[in-house]
Design a protein around this motif. Sequence first.
Motif, PDB file in Angstrom:
ATOM      1  N   LEU A 204      -5.266  -6.412  22.509  1.00  0.00           N
ATOM      2  CA  LEU A 204      -6.112  -6.307  23.691  1.00  0.00           C
ATOM      3  C   LEU A 204      -7.563  -6.649  23.346  1.00  0.00           C
TER       4      LEU A 204
ATOM      5  N   ALA B 113       0.838  -8.753  31.666  1.00  0.00           N
ATOM      6  CA  ALA B 113      -0.517  -8.576  32.196  1.00  0.00           C
ATOM      7  C   ALA B 113      -1.518  -9.494  31.527  1.00  0.00           C
ATOM      8  N   LEU B 114      -1.313  -9.776  30.242  1.00  0.00           N
ATOM      9  CA  LEU B 114      -2.263 -10.594  29.493  1.00  0.00           C
ATOM     10  C   LEU B 114      -2.028 -12.094  29.662  1.00  0.00           C
TER      11      LEU B 114
ATOM     12  N   ILE C  76      -9.131  -6.480  32.603  1.00  0.00           N
ATOM     13  CA  ILE C  76      -7.898  -5.822  32.182  1.00  0.00           C
ATOM     14  C   ILE C  76      -8.065  -4.325  32.412  1.00  0.00           C
TER      15      ILE C  76
ATOM     16  N   LEU D 186     -12.435  -4.960  29.524  1.00  0.00           N
ATOM     17  CA  LEU D 186     -11.317  -4.027  29.396  1.00  0.00           C
ATOM     18  C   LEU D 186     -11.779  -2.621  29.756  1.00  0.00           C
TER      19      LEU D 186
ATOM     20  N   GLY E 249      -5.597  -7.997  35.248  1.00  0.00           N
ATOM     21  CA  GLY E 249      -4.369  -7.692  34.526  1.00  0.00           C
ATOM     22  C   GLY E 249      -4.168  -6.182  34.519  1.00  0.00           C
TER      23      GLY E 249
END
Length: 219
Positions: free
Chosen positions: A181, A152-153, A160, A192, A86
């Motif tokens: 997030l 994106a999520l 991510i 992430l 993402g």
Amino acid sequence: MKDTLLDLQDIQKSYDATPVLAGVSVTLSAGETLALTGESGSGKSTLLHLAGGLDQPDAGRVLLHGQDIGQMDDTARAEARRLHIGLIFQQFNLVPSLTVGSNIALQARLAGRHDAAFCTTLGHRLGLSDLTTRYPEQLSGGQQQRVAIARALAPKPALILADEPTGNLDEDTGDAVLSLLLDLVSETGAGLLMVTHSPRLAGRLSRRIHLSRGALAAA
């Protein structure tokens, strides 16, 4: 020990003979959150682009789930991004002819993982519920950024990559977006990697690294 999701090994990259990254190595585990800080021009965005398969290193390896995406051709790297990554960058890249709702669902549909209920939840949590039938040109910059984040999520990616994801948002909204997030990482086991200039936001992630002149340095 959590599985290594992303493994950047001795990454080197130059543009027009100007070194940008000089042997950077970074690992990210599934479920881990990592802040990448550094002054402008230190190579943060370049590292993020390489991690996402948007560019290829001059030397070193970019391993995603153990596969070297840096050595893949353009088609294979695009497939890896669609299925596993993402991307949240400062350029929103929304599709002008699609509504907010359709923009949010786009990546999930391309990945074959569209979940209408989850898209609705993302829209609600990002304050977009009343905007789903509007088009990007009808939105403010901050609203467009939130749409890009939701898009994106939506596929629930394994990795991510976020480049200043709250840069166009006020502090309260930015805090809420970062909380989302972090919640998604916790809920799905994603990793992430986030570029930020904010020590306060960086402090909310589980780990922090600092780039200076293309190399890892003390923060």
